[in-house]
Design an enzyme around this catalytic site. Structure first.
Site, short mmCIF file in Angstrom:
data_model
loop_
_atom_site.label_atom_id
_atom_site.label_comp_id
_atom_site.label_asym_id
_atom_site.label_seq_id
_atom_site.Cartn_x
_atom_site.Cartn_y
_atom_site.Cartn_z
N ARG A 143 0.85 -1.20 0.00
CA ARG A 143 0.00 0.00 0.00
C ARG A 143 0.88 1.24 0.00
O ARG A 143 0.60 2.24 -0.65
CB ARG A 143 -0.96 0.01 1.20
N TYR A 165 -16.85 18.32 -13.41
CA TYR A 165 -17.38 16.98 -13.66
C TYR A 165 -18.47 16.66 -12.62
O TYR A 165 -18.31 16.98 -11.43
CB TYR A 165 -16.22 15.98 -13.57
N ASP A 214 -7.85 20.44 -12.04
CA ASP A 214 -8.16 19.17 -12.70
C ASP A 214 -7.72 19.34 -14.16
O ASP A 214 -8.35 20.10 -14.93
CB ASP A 214 -9.67 18.89 -12.59
N LYS A 228 -8.59 8.67 -18.53
CA LYS A 228 -8.86 9.37 -19.79
C LYS A 228 -7.59 9.43 -20.66
O LYS A 228 -7.06 8.41 -21.02
CB LYS A 228 -9.43 10.75 -19.45
C1 LIG Z 1 -12.71 16.07 -15.70
C2 LIG Z 1 -12.87 14.84 -14.86
N1 LIG Z 1 -12.32 14.80 -13.63
C3 LIG Z 1 -12.43 13.71 -12.83
C4 LIG Z 1 -13.13 12.60 -13.24
C5 LIG Z 1 -13.26 11.40 -12.32
O1 LIG Z 1 -12.39 10.41 -12.71
P1 LIG Z 1 -12.64 8.81 -12.50
O2 LIG Z 1 -13.83 8.47 -13.35
O3 LIG Z 1 -11.36 8.21 -12.97
O4 LIG Z 1 -12.89 8.62 -11.06
C6 LIG Z 1 -13.71 12.58 -14.51
C7 LIG Z 1 -14.45 11.40 -14.98
O5 LIG Z 1 -15.13 11.44 -15.98
C8 LIG Z 1 -13.58 13.73 -15.34
O6 LIG Z 1 -14.12 13.79 -16.56
#
Ligand SMILES: Cc1ncc(COP(=O)(O)O)c(C=O)c1O
Length: 407
Positions: A56, A108, A180, A205
Site C-alpha cells: 500500500r 465533472y 483538474d 482518460k
Molecule cells: C474532468 C474529470 N475529472 C475527474 C473525473 C473522475 O475520474 P474517474 O472516473 O477516474 O474517477 C472525470 C471522470 O469522468 C472527469 O471527466
C-alpha cells in the site's frame, strides 16, 4: 514519497513520456517495468529492507508511473490512485471541518457529487462560481477558504479559467490552487508551470488513453505538500493497483502522439460542426469564435479532441447518439476511439436539473470525444447520423413517451 528522477526533467516531452521514471529492471535488464504483483516484501532483518515494506505504501510499478506523470507535469512528486475521484477525495483530506473551498461551477458531475453528497456532511463547505472571471473567485474567498479548485477546460461546456490569474488570487489569500487537468493533459497544459499548487487527473482518460482501466493521479512541486499527500496516500489507502499503474504507464508512452492526433481531428470536426449547426452552438476552444480562444492560445499549446454541440432538444441529441456507427455512445473520454454522450443524462446526471439549466447544460447538449481514427471516416459518420435530424421528435409517440419517462 515518490520523487521524480531530476535528470529526467532535462528531456523533451516525448522523451519524458517514453522514459521518465523508468530504468532497466536490475535482475534481467527488462526494458519494460515489470508488474510487481506483490502485497509485501521480504525483509533482510529487523528494520533492514530495500526501502519497500508493504505494497500500500510503495510498489515499484506504481512508482515508475508516478515519476513518469510527475515529470510530464513538470512537478516533483506524483501519487497514483484507484480513480480520479479517489485522487480528489484524498486531496480533500488535506483540509479540516470548517474549511471552505471555492470550486468552479461547471466541474465533472462526480466532483460535484463528492462535494455535495459526502464532504459537505463532514464539515467542509463549498461555493460554486463561474471561474471564467477571476474577480468572481476573489470575491468568493473568505477567511476560511483554504483552496480554489478549477477544471479547465471544463466538462462539458469547454470553459476556461486563467490559471495564472487565479493562482495569484488564491495565493494572496493563502489558499491553494488545485487544477483538474484531465481534459487538456500535460501535453497541452501544465498548470504547475502557471502557478497551480496541485494538479490532478482522471488517468482513466487521456493519460492511459486506451479505455481499459480506471485510475487517478496527483502531482505537486512542493516537498511539504508532497509529504502531507504521501501520508494521506498510505493512511487512507486509495492507491492504484500495480496492473492499472502498468497499463497507464504504457499509455503515457504515446501521449504526445495521441494528443497531436486528437487535436488535429478535434479541429477538423469542430469546423465541420460549426458549418452544420452554427459556430455559436459548437463549444470547442480551438475555434476562433470561442469567447476564450485567446486565453486557450496563451495557456495551452493545443486544443485537444473534446467538443460539445448544442442541438436544441433531447430528441435531436437522441437522433445523433442513436445513429452514429464509429462514434460509440458511452460515458468517458480521452481514449483512442471516438465516443459520444449526452452529459445531462449521463456524466452530469448527478447535477440537479435546476443547476444544469442555470449553467446552460441542456438536454440537447452532446459531447464528443474525438478519437484518433481517420478523420474522414469520423466526418462521414457524423454526416450520415445528422441526416433527418430536423424532423427528430416531431409527432413521434416514442419520443413523447420517452419525454414522459424523463419527467
Ligand atoms: C474532468 C474529470 N475529472 C475527474 C473525473 C473522475 O475520474 P474517474 O472516473 O477516474 O474517477 C472525470 C471522470 O469522468 C472527469 O471527466
Amino acid at each position: 514519497m515518490t520523487r521524480v528522477f531530476d535528470e529526467d526533467l532535462s528531456a523533451g516531452f516525448g522523451t519524458r513520456a517514453i522514459h521518465a521514471g523508468q530504468r532497466p529492471e536490475p535482475l534481467a535488464g527488462a526494458i519494460m517495468t515489470p508488474v510487481y504483483l506483490t502485497s509485501t516484501y521480504v525483509q533482510e532483518g529487523l528494520g533492514v529492507n530495500k526501502g519497500y515494506e508493504y505494497a500500500r505504501g510503495k510498489n515499484p510499478t506504481r512508482e515508475a508511473f508516478e515519476r513518469n506523470v510527475a515529470t510530464l507535469e513538470n512537478g516533483r512528486h506524483g501519487f497514483a490512485f484507484a480513480s480520479g475521484l479517489a485522487a480528489l477525495d484524498s486531496i480533500m483530506k488535506l483540509f479540516r471541518a470548517g474549511d471552505h473551498i471555492v470550486c468552479g461551477e461547471n466541474v465533472y458531475g462526480g466532483t460535484f457529487r463528492l462535494f455535495d453528497k459526502i464532504l459537505q456532511h463532514m464539515g467542509l463547505s463549498f461555493s460554486y462560481v463561474d471561474t471564467r472571471d477571476p474577480q468572481r473567485v476573489a470575491d468568493t474567498i473568505t477567511p476560511a477558504t483554504r483552496a480554489v479548485l478549477v477544471e479547465t477546460p471544463t466538462n462539458p461546456l469547454m470553459r476556461l479559467t486563467d490559471i495564472a490569474a487565479v493562482a495569484e488570487i488564491a495565493h494572496r489569500r493563502d489558499a491553494l490552487l488545485i487544477v483538474d487537468n484531465t481534459f487538456a493533459s500535460p501535453y497541452f497544459q501544465r498548470p504547475l508551470e502557471l502557478g497551480a499548487d496541485i494538479v490532478f487527473h482522471s488517468t482513466t482518460k487521456y493519460l492511459n488513453g486506451h479505455s481499459d482501466m480506471i485510475g487517478g493521479c496527483v502531482v505537486v512541486r512542493d516537498d511539504e505538500l508532497g509529504a502531507r499527500l504521501a501520508f494521506i496516500h498510505n493512511a487512507a489507502g486509495a492507491v492504484a493497483g500495480p496492473f492499472d499503474a502498468w497499463l497507464a504507464l504504457r499509455g503515457t508512452k504515446t501521449l504526445h502522439l495521441r494528443m497531436r492526433q486528437h487535436d488535429a481531428n478535434g479541429r477538423e470536426i469542430a469546423k465541420w460542426l460549426a458549418e452544420k449547426v452554427g459556430h455559436e452552438n459548437v463549444y470547442y476552444i480551438g475555434l476562433p469564435t470561442h469567447p476564450q480562444y485567446e486565453l486557450a492560445k496563451r495557456q495551452m499549446s493545443g486544443f485537444g479532441g473534446m467538443i460539445s454541440v448544442e442541438l436544441g432538444s433531447r430528441d435531436k441529441a437522441a437522433h445523433l447518439l442513436e445513429r452514429v456507427r464509429i462514434f460509440s455512445l458511452a460515458e468517458s473520454l480521452g481514449g483512442v476511439e471516438s465516443l459520444i454522450s449526452q452529459p445531462a443524462g449521463m456524466t452530469h446526471a448527478s447535477v440537479p436539473p435546476e443547476r444544469r439549466a442555470a449553467l446552460g447544460l441542456s438536454d440537447g447538449l452532446v459531447r464528443l470525444s474525438c478519437g484518433v481514427e481517420d478523420v474522414q471516416d469520423l466526418l462521414a459518420d457524423l454526416e450520415q447520423a445528422f441526416e433527418g435530424m430536423d424532423g427528430a421528435g416531431k409527432g413521434s409517440k416514442k419520443a413523447e413517451s420517452k419525454k414522459a419517462v424523463t419527467a
